[in-house]
Design an enzyme around this catalytic site. Structure first.
Site, PDB file in Angstrom:
ATOM      1  N   LYS A 139       2.170   4.735   9.071  1.00  0.00           N
ATOM      2  CA  LYS A 139       1.588   5.481   8.078  1.00  0.00           C
ATOM      3  C   LYS A 139       2.544   6.746   7.480  1.00  0.00           C
ATOM      4  CE  LYS A 139      -2.368   8.166   6.482  1.00  0.00           C
ATOM      5  NZ  LYS A 139      -2.237   7.492   4.927  1.00  0.00           N
ATOM      6  N   CYS A 172       3.992  10.366  -4.821  1.00  0.00           N
ATOM      7  CA  CYS A 172       3.195  11.576  -4.432  1.00  0.00           C
ATOM      8  C   CYS A 172       3.399  12.558  -5.656  1.00  0.00           C
ATOM      9  CB  CYS A 172       3.922  12.239  -3.067  1.00  0.00           C
ATOM     10  SG  CYS A 172       3.766  11.175  -1.833  1.00  0.00           S
TER      11      CYS A 172
HETATM   12  C1  LIG Z   1      -6.581   3.800   3.736  1.00  0.00           C
HETATM   13  C2  LIG Z   1      -5.314   3.438   3.164  1.00  0.00           C
HETATM   14  C3  LIG Z   1      -4.236   4.293   3.504  1.00  0.00           C
HETATM   15  C4  LIG Z   1      -2.817   4.120   2.795  1.00  0.00           C
HETATM   16  N1  LIG Z   1      -1.804   5.157   3.197  1.00  0.00           N
HETATM   17  C5  LIG Z   1      -0.625   5.026   2.863  1.00  0.00           C
HETATM   18  C6  LIG Z   1       0.480   5.888   3.176  1.00  0.00           C
HETATM   19  O1  LIG Z   1       0.253   6.733   3.893  1.00  0.00           O
HETATM   20  N2  LIG Z   1       1.579   5.712   2.685  1.00  0.00           N
HETATM   21  C7  LIG Z   1       1.831   4.588   1.577  1.00  0.00           C
HETATM   22  O2  LIG Z   1       3.098   4.437   1.300  1.00  0.00           O
HETATM   23  N3  LIG Z   1       0.904   3.821   1.395  1.00  0.00           N
HETATM   24  C8  LIG Z   1      -0.386   4.043   1.877  1.00  0.00           C
HETATM   25  N4  LIG Z   1      -1.412   2.905   1.432  1.00  0.00           N
HETATM   26  C9  LIG Z   1      -1.078   2.084   0.397  1.00  0.00           C
HETATM   27  C10 LIG Z   1      -0.858   0.418   1.128  1.00  0.00           C
HETATM   28  O3  LIG Z   1       0.369   0.817   2.030  1.00  0.00           O
HETATM   29  C11 LIG Z   1      -0.548  -0.521   0.177  1.00  0.00           C
HETATM   30  O4  LIG Z   1       0.535  -0.172  -0.696  1.00  0.00           O
HETATM   31  C12 LIG Z   1      -1.747  -0.779  -0.753  1.00  0.00           C
HETATM   32  O5  LIG Z   1      -2.959  -0.381  -0.121  1.00  0.00           O
HETATM   33  C13 LIG Z   1      -1.617  -2.143  -1.532  1.00  0.00           C
HETATM   34  O6  LIG Z   1      -1.629  -3.363  -0.319  1.00  0.00           O
HETATM   35  P1  LIG Z   1      -2.997  -3.698   0.127  1.00  0.00           P
HETATM   36  O7  LIG Z   1      -3.689  -4.267  -1.164  1.00  0.00           O
HETATM   37  O8  LIG Z   1      -2.601  -5.009   0.836  1.00  0.00           O
HETATM   38  O9  LIG Z   1      -3.950  -2.752   0.730  1.00  0.00           O
HETATM   39  C14 LIG Z   1      -2.623   3.024   1.730  1.00  0.00           C
HETATM   40  C15 LIG Z   1      -3.669   2.259   1.565  1.00  0.00           C
HETATM   41  C16 LIG Z   1      -4.729   2.271   2.296  1.00  0.00           C
HETATM   42  C17 LIG Z   1      -5.783   1.456   1.862  1.00  0.00           C
END
Ligand SMILES: Cc1cc2nc3c(=O)[nH]c(=O)nc-3n(C[C@H](O)[C@H](O)[C@H](O)COP(=O)(O)O)c2cc1C
Length: 310
Positions: A50, A137
């Site tokens: 993360k 960000c």
């Molecule tokens: C609870 C949560 C926390 C996330 N935290 C981060 C993060 O710290 N850094 C980041 O680059 N993306 C973060 N994301 C985005 C995910 O890495 C990803 O790009 C996004 O959720 C799309 O993929 P998915 O549909 O498989 O979840 C987060 C997503 C979720 C759901």
């Protein structure tokens, strides 16, 4: 009869060699071994941490997660222990579980903050095989719009992060029509790959309270609903930059959805929100990808990369 062991799964993302194309997505598998009771983290293509900043950060107030149909909206706000504490604890715990490939995601609110986080990784152990720069960000120096929506700013961040002394992957936002231009800018600035995409800006309202479900109001949508959006971003980016390695992420919940990303042009994939319903999802997706290849006469997953472009 199964031929699964014969499917060649190793892929190359820039200078980084992965034994298979499936990683966890940053922020959906914790900072370290949180999921290790369910998932053998060492079997992933790589574990993606993360996002970490140079300093510890508390994140946003609760509630910060809410279901939206089969998808999810969050405004966690990048809570984390900071790079130094992670190196002393989170990194050590991952090594204790035999994890040999770690991608550290970093974030900042100014170019200098990104550079500070990157500098703290300069002497990280070799298991930190790449740094993923989360460009979704707000830029506090420039009206709080996202770095990832501005090609020049994104390039400035990547240039500043070269102090990490590792391959850089630039993680981009889907909330702009400028994705190919931003990809071009970060590649010129030294990023070896782009990760497409982060979450989609969204909002959910609870009709009983008549208020947004999240304390911050809006948040980032993830899960099945964004899969076609992320797939389109990968497809368009591959078309614009056929030689730029891409990591596809967004709504992957099964092996065929990973195949779709590879066909669209991704060299590797990340599994995020699916992990909340099924903590084994990333390795299940890998098994299903291997089975799909086996069933469809594909001996090497690399044969799939970019195939949808003809
Ligand atoms: C609870 C949560 C926390 C996330 N935290 C981060 C993060 O710290 N850094 C980041 O680059 N993306 C973060 N994301 C985005 C995910 O890495 C990803 O790009 C996004 O959720 C799309 O993929 P998915 O549909 O498989 O979840 C987060 C997503 C979720 C759901």
């Amino acid at each position: 009869m199964t031929h699964r062991a014969q499917v060649h799964c190793s892929v190359q993302v820039g200078s980084v060699q992965l034994p298979n194309p499936i990683m966890v997505a940053s922020g959906t598998a914790g900072h370290s071994t949180e999921l290790s009771a369910y998932l053998d983290l060492a079997k992933l293509g790589a574990f993606v941490v993360k996002s970490l900043s140079a300093e510890p950060w508390a994140g946003n107030p609760s509630p910060r997660l809410s279901p939206v149909g089969t998808s999810m909206i969050n405004s966690i706000g990048l809570q984390g222990p900071g790079v130094t504490a992670w190196l002393n604890t989170g990194y050590q715990a991952l090594r204790g579980k035999g994890v040999e490939r770690i991608v550290v995601s970093i974030w900042g609110r100014t170019v200098e903050e990104y550079a500070a986080a990157a500098a703290l990784l300069a002497d990280a152990p070799p298991e930190v095989i790449a740094v993923e720069v989360n460009l979704s960000c707000p830029n506090l120096d420039g009206g709080a719009h996202l770095f990832a929506h501005d090609p020049d700013l994104s390039a400035a961040v990547i240039t500043a992060c070269s102090v990490a002394n590792r391959p850089l992957w630039a993680k981009l936002s889907p909330n702009t029509h400028l994705i190919p231009q931003v990809a071009d800018a970060v590649a010129s600035a030294g990023a070896e790959a782009v990760t497409l995409t982060n979450t989609l800006l969204g909002l959910a309202i609870d009709c009983s309270t008549r208020k947004p479900t999240l304390a911050m109001g809006g948040g980032g949508l993830s899960g099945p609903g964004i899969h076609p959006v992320a797939l389109r971003a990968v497809y368009d980016c591959r078309r614009a930059h056929p030689n730029l390695p891409i990591i596809g992420v967004g709504g992957i919940g099964n092996g065929e959805q990973a195949v779709e990303f590879l066909l669209a042009g991704a060299h590797a994939c990340q599994v995020g929100t699916a992990t909340f319903a099924d903590p084994r999802a990333p390795l299940r997706v890998l098994e299903e990808l291997q089975r799909w290849c086996d069933t469809n006469g594909v001996n090497d997953v690399r044969e799939l990369i970019g195939e949808s472009h003809g």
